[in-house]
Scaffold this motif. Structure first.
Motif, PDB file in Angstrom:
ATOM      1  N   ILE A  61      40.124  -3.879  41.937  1.00  0.00           N
ATOM      2  CA  ILE A  61      39.956  -3.922  40.466  1.00  0.00           C
ATOM      3  C   ILE A  61      40.999  -2.489  40.433  1.00  0.00           C
ATOM      4  O   ILE A  61      41.159  -1.349  41.010  1.00  0.00           O
ATOM      5  N   GLU A  62      42.778  -2.270  39.931  1.00  0.00           N
ATOM      6  CA  GLU A  62      43.276  -1.739  39.529  1.00  0.00           C
ATOM      7  C   GLU A  62      42.862  -1.021  37.974  1.00  0.00           C
ATOM      8  O   GLU A  62      43.203  -1.362  37.649  1.00  0.00           O
ATOM      9  N   LEU A  92      35.020  -5.295  35.780  1.00  0.00           N
ATOM     10  CA  LEU A  92      36.846  -4.772  35.332  1.00  0.00           C
ATOM     11  C   LEU A  92      37.675  -5.330  36.259  1.00  0.00           C
ATOM     12  O   LEU A  92      38.147  -5.206  36.246  1.00  0.00           O
ATOM     13  N   ALA A  93      36.730  -6.277  37.351  1.00  0.00           N
ATOM     14  CA  ALA A  93      37.699  -7.241  37.782  1.00  0.00           C
ATOM     15  C   ALA A  93      37.906  -8.481  37.536  1.00  0.00           C
ATOM     16  O   ALA A  93      39.008  -8.947  37.708  1.00  0.00           O
ATOM     17  N   LYS A 142      39.803  -5.197  31.845  1.00  0.00           N
ATOM     18  CA  LYS A 142      39.453  -3.911  31.744  1.00  0.00           C
ATOM     19  C   LYS A 142      39.790  -3.499  30.445  1.00  0.00           C
ATOM     20  O   LYS A 142      39.024  -2.240  29.668  1.00  0.00           O
ATOM     21  N   THR A 161      30.304  -9.310  41.746  1.00  0.00           N
ATOM     22  CA  THR A 161      31.404  -8.974  40.215  1.00  0.00           C
ATOM     23  C   THR A 161      30.860  -7.670  39.629  1.00  0.00           C
ATOM     24  O   THR A 161      29.911  -7.232  38.759  1.00  0.00           O
ATOM     25  N   SER A 162      32.060  -6.826  39.849  1.00  0.00           N
ATOM     26  CA  SER A 162      32.366  -5.741  38.731  1.00  0.00           C
ATOM     27  C   SER A 162      33.180  -6.655  37.181  1.00  0.00           C
ATOM     28  O   SER A 162      33.252  -6.804  37.509  1.00  0.00           O
ATOM     29  N   LEU A 169      37.708   1.718  43.996  1.00  0.00           N
ATOM     30  CA  LEU A 169      37.444   0.399  43.886  1.00  0.00           C
ATOM     31  C   LEU A 169      38.670  -0.304  43.953  1.00  0.00           C
ATOM     32  O   LEU A 169      38.529  -1.837  43.745  1.00  0.00           O
ATOM     33  N   LYS A 170      39.616  -0.286  43.944  1.00  0.00           N
ATOM     34  CA  LYS A 170      40.656  -1.157  44.682  1.00  0.00           C
ATOM     35  C   LYS A 170      40.112  -1.543  46.002  1.00  0.00           C
ATOM     36  O   LYS A 170      40.878  -3.072  46.118  1.00  0.00           O
TER      37      LYS A 170
END
Length: 397
Positions: free
Chosen positions: A98-99, A231-232, A235, A228-229, A92-93
């Protein structure tokens, strides 16, 4: 000797919840194709979205190693090995910036289907609502019914550009709703949602105290700008699903993961500990290789694009109005005049020997957004795709 048991037929009663569910549409198509093949018909199955492009060698080799590595292990952990969760977080990162915290914000699943179906059991009480898009993936609304909840349908169609009209949700429904579920890149329409739409959806959810379920199983299958996710963007109050069945063709391995708000993940961990015993460690071992194989993921996407273009070109020769999907490996094809989704699907079986999915079979009860469409799952290797293209281009509609 007197009989120990009475010779009487026992009555086995199914639960009302199970009886309320219709037969799974994919199973119905499977049965139809099986019977035709038994009769000697060479059917190419583009109905079920089951990828057959071949699992990458790096994954297969890692699986072999995993079988030896874990030969003395017992049950796997229900939430995934530490190595798998770290690999998911790293993926994901690298891919989306995304963290996530592997221990608290990542959860393994035996394919996203099982977790999508079970999700409502953790959050829905009798009388509660989930807002779900249709047409789509049936577990997203059937799981709600199985949890004794209700769903409010958000149809996506050509008129609304395949994006749900959030203004259609009434205030009385919003008072009882727990979450809103979407899927982009979208099965079956191939539509990709913009970051602007996601931002609007997140504001809508926050205003109405809903969390968002984002099924992103096809996020690596795009043919233009990278999607785009969810989660980006945020969260908190978001749960996203990711699948290895598509981007690494690992459908037979049954593995994926969810990531997002640790409160939602924590509830699902508690739920899953009462339902299953996790995914085999050897398969998780192989999945780590898949999640780390950026070049392989990109090669798979490019390969799928070529295969879809072959079928799109063949369809364009038949007189049909066809468009290239923005993402996924599905073509959402409008049927010609004089047909509905089911009649045209059977016509393709008759004239082309190709099984496709009627659009209506992908709609929740009460929605007819798919009545004039079929879904073509471009799920086979090159030689089969070429053969299918010849069959398709030989007919006129």
């Amino acid at each position: 000797m007197e009989a120990l048991f009475q010779e009487k037929t026992m009555e086995i009663k199914l639960s009302e919840r199970l009886m309320a569910l219709e037969s799974y549409p994919f199973a119905m198509m499977d049965e139809r194709i099986r019977k035709m093949r038994e009769e000697g018909v060479d059917v190419i199955d583009f109905g079920v979205g089951s990828p057959k492009l071949g699992v990458p060698e790096i994954v297969r080799e890692r699986l072999k190693d995993g079988i030896e590595e874990f030969k003395f292990f017992g049950y796997p952990t229900y939430d995934g090995t530490k190595e798998f969760r770290k690999a998911a977080a790293g993926y994901l990162k690298r891919r989306f910036g995304i963290e996530v915290e592997p221990e608290k914000e990542v959860l393994i699943c035996a394919g996203t289907k099982e977790l999508l179906f079970h999700l409502p059991e953790a959050f829905i009480n009798p009388g509660d609502y989930a807002l779900v898009t249709t047409p789509g993936f049936a577990p997203s609304w059937r799981g709600v019914l199985f949890a004794e909840g209700k769903y409010f349908l958000l149809p996506i169609n050509e008129e609304n550009d395949y994006l749900p009209d959030l203004d259609k949700v009434t205030k009385d429904i919003l008072k009882k709703a727990k979450y809103v579920a979407v899927n982009y890149p979208n099965n079956p329409t191939g539509r990709i949602a913009s970051a602007e739409f996601y931002k609007r959806l997140l504001k809508f959810a926050e205003k109405n105290n809903l969390f968002v379920v984002s099924d992103e199983a096809y996020i690596e299958l795009y043919f233009g700008e990278r999607p785009t996710s969810m989660l980006a963007l945020k969260k908190e109050g978001v749960l996203a699903f990711f699948s290895l069945s598509k981007q690494s063709a690992m459908a037979n391995y049954r593995i994926g993961f969810a990531a997002g708000d640790e409160r939602i993940i924590g509830a699902l961990k508690k739920l899953k500990s009462n339902i299953d015993s996790g995914v085999a460690n050897a398969i998780q071992y192989a999945a780590v290789a898949a999640l780390s194989d950026d070049d392989g993921i990109d090669r798979m996407r490019k390969r799928w694009k070529r295969l879809i273009e072959i079928i799109v070109e063949a369809l364009s020769k038949t007189g049909l109005d066809v468009r290239m999907p923005e993402g996924t490996f599905y073509i959402w094809q409008k049927v010609p005049k004089g047909y509905d989704s089911v009649s045209f699907a059977f016509e393709m079986l008759e004239r082309c020997g190709i099984g496709v999915m009627p659009g209506n079979w992908l709609c929740a009860p009460g929605d007819e957004s798919g009545k004039n469409y079929i879904r073509i799952a471009v799920n086979e290797q090159e030689e089969v795709i070429e053969k299918a293209a010849k069959r398709i281009s030989s007919v006129k509609w």
